[in-house]
Every structure is written in structure tokens, then in C-alpha cells.
Design a protein around this motif. Structure first.
Motif: not given
Lengths: 237, 118
Positions: A50, A53, A61-62, A82, A86, B34-36, B70, B73-74
Motif C-alpha cells: 500500500r 497508493v 478510495k485510494l 496526505r 499515509y 496488506c500492511v495497514p 491511515v 484510507a489505505t
């Protein structure tokens, strides 16, 4: 072979691309650098880290640049305050998840994770270190797996499956407890599927996989073989 | 959570514990790709646990809110993208419950170090 061309805008610049390319590829061709970790040219992109992104106009969404194909008229933003925040936090996640002690690492100074932290200006972490208890597998005669330095990018899993065709590597468990394993969680040295080709070692971005006989900061990864093999794979497909 | 069911709680339930309960669920359901989501849910769980034990500081609450943003969103899939929701909703409607559990940052006032650590 007919190739359709699409035009899109990346960071306000109008660029042309071949249909089927990803945002990451097109950005790279135009000198726009997007941070990545799990992605490696020659291996199938999975969009897992991610870090790549990007903002695409019209999408709430990203989207990960490595897995998103370009479309006509697309407006992409690869860098903003932003996104920088992130990416920095995601990088902090990677550093706090394992035990990354650069000073005693074979890949110190030659590590993609360390290099990315330097590039993105990550000089401390805000989230607490987790200090997990993790093992080291040194049963293989030539290579070592140190789970402490693994960031679960799964490059080793993919190169072993897609390029070498052995599929020795896989991921075991889930969530924060997942880890890479050889065969059915047997010691690497007793793996019957491993061909000892060493491709996993050389695609590993950190010091999680390294060759025996290297001390601190001595393990430089050799990736010259990858484009060659993926070209061969492309010709076969 | 996720099932469209309704959960009834009375005023004796701590909203921090409620959020922690849901975060424990998300943490154990995260696939780890996924990391987040993989790391973020674990960090958020730890922070909720710390605040719930009455050891969190205002800085920890700020950290928690940042992590929510975070991860939402990711994250790659819907699990990670919605994992912070219980924290965000309880913060929106019961913020004072979080704040009442906070302790002063030990380093912020060295003169009162003894008092802060008590």
C-alpha cells in the motif's frame, strides 16, 4: 500486434501510455517515482504494501498504482501532503512490526526498507515498537531466513512460484501472526521442493533472506537475472 | 458489526472496551496481506487496551485517531477500510469516556513526575 494508446494526466502532466499498463509503469516511464515495496518488475503485482497508493480523480478510495491499469482521461495524483503522511505511517508500520536493527543487519546500507525510510524522511517512529519474538531458520546449507527482518512482501513466495516453479515458499497464519514458511512449515534445510536456486534470497528487499558467510552490511542482493527470466516467461506465454 | 444486527448496551458498558472488543475481532480476522490492516489493527488494539487500562495519554488518543485515518484510507479490502469504524463512532458519540480515562503525559511536566506516575 495492435496497441491502443491512452492519454492520461499524472501530477498535472499529460502522458501517453499503452493500454494494459499500470499507473506505476507509466509513471516510471515518465520519470515520476512512486514509492513501492512489495512490487518487483518481473513478478506479478499484488498491491499489498500500500505504499504506492495514489489519488485518482473520481475515485473515493485510494488506489495502488502497481495494480491499477491506466484508462483514457484518468487524472492521477502521486504526491500530496496526505499521501506522504499515509506512506510514512505505513513505513512506520513495517519498522515497528518486526525487529529491524539496522546496526547488526547483513543488509545494512543495502536494504530497500532502510533506503525508502531515508527517501521518505522517516527518522523516527510515532507508533510503539512491537518487539515480537521471532525465529531464525539457519537449517539450509547456503541460506538463512531471519523472520525478525521479514516484512511479508511475499516477493520470495512469488519468485519461487512464478519464476522457479518450485513453490517452496508460502504464507502461514493470518493477520499480525502471519509468516513465510518453506514447504508445510518444515525447516528450510529439510525442504524437498527447494532447488536451492537462491532467487528468493536475491529478491528479498531486506536482510530477512541472506547467504551464509556474510557479516554486517555485506549482503548485496543480485537481481540481474530477473528481467531476463521474466522476458523468457513473457515469450512463453 | 458486519451482520447488520443491533447490539444493546446499558450505561455501565465502557465504550473504550466496546471499541477494543470490535478491534480484537478485526485484528484476528485480518488476513495479513496488506500492511495497514495487518499492522494497523494490532496497533489500534494495543492503544485501545492501553487507554482502557487507564494508562493512555492525550498523545495516545491522537495517535489512535491518526491510525484510524491511515487504516481506513489505505487498506486493500473492506475489512481494513471499515475496521476503524467502531473506534470512530465511539469517539464521535462518547469522546468524554475516552478522555476521562487519559492520564497526563509523564514527560510533559517533570516537576510533577511523582504525581503523574501515581
Amino acid at each position: 500486434m495492435n496497441v491502443r494508446i491512452v492519454t492520461l494526466s499524472i501530477d498535472g502532466r499529460d502522458v501517453g501510455a499503452r493500454e494494459g499498463q499500470t499507473i506505476l509503469e507509466v509513471a516510471g516511464e515518465n520519470g515520476i517515482e512512486i514509492p513501492t515495496m512489495c512490487n518487483l518488475t518481473g513478478l506479478k503485482p499484488i498491491g499489498a504494501c500500500r505504499l504506492c497508493v495514489v489519488e485518482v480523480a473520481g475515485s473515493r478510495k485510494l488506489l495502488s498504482a502497481c495494480t491499477t491499469g491506466v484508462t483514457e482521461g484518468m487524472q492521477v495524483t502521486t504526491d500530496s501532503e496526505r499521501l506522504r503522511n499515509y506512506r510514512r505511517t505505513i513505513l512506520e508500520f513495517l519498522f515497528t512490526e518486526g525487529n529491524h536493527t539496522c546496526a547488526v543487519c547483513v543488509s545494512n546500507g543495502k536494504c530497500e526498507l532502510q533506503e525508502l525510510a531515508r527517501k521518505l524522511g522517516m527518522n523516527h517512529v510515532d507508533v510503539p515498537y512491537r518487539y515480537p519474538r521471532r525465529d531464525v531458520d539457519a537449517t539450509h546449507p547456503r541460506f538463512v531466513l531471519d523472520h525478525n527482518r521479514c516484512i511479508l512482501c511475499t516477493r520470495c513466495v512469488r519468485v519461487c512460484d512464478e519464476i522457479e516453479g518450485a513453490h517452496t515458499w508460502d504464507v502461514m497464519g493470518r493477520g499480525i501472526d502471519s509468516k513465510v514458511i518453506t514447504d508445510l512449515h518444515q525447516p528450510w534445510g529439510s525442504s524437498t521442493s527447494c532447488t536451492s536456486c537462491g532467487k528468493c534470497v536475491h529478491v528479498c528487499p531486506t536482510g530477512a533472506l541472506f547467504e551464509k558467510g556474510h557479516s554486517v552490511a555485506e549482503m548485496a542482493k543480485r537481481r540481474q537475472f530477473l528481467p531476463y527470466l521474466s522476458t523468457m516467461r513473457g515469450a512463453k506465454e | 458489526m458486519g451482520s447488520g444486527g443491533m447490539i444493546v448496551l446499558d450505561e455501565t458498558s465502557s465504550m473504550v472496551d466496546v471499541a477494543k472488543y470490535f478491534m480484537e475481532f478485526c485484528k484476528s480476522e485480518s488476513c495479513g496481506k496488506c500492511v495497514p490492516c495487518r499492522v494497523g489493527t494490532a496497533h489500534m488494539y494495543d492503544l485501545l487496551d492501553k487507554i482502557g487500562r487507564g494508562e493512555g495519554t492525550a498523545r495516545d488518543l491522537e495517535r489512535l485517531e491518526n491510525l484510524c485515518d491511515v487504516v481506513q484510507a489505505t487498506s486493500l479490502c473492506g475489512l481494513g477500510q471499515t475496521a476503524p469504524n467502531p473506534v470512530l463512532s465511539t469517539l464521535r458519540f462518547f469522546r468524554e469516556e475516552y478522555e476521562s480515562k487519559l492520564v497526563r503525559e509523564p514527560d510533559s511536566e517533570p516537576a510533577l513526575a511523582g504525581e503523574a506516575s501515581a
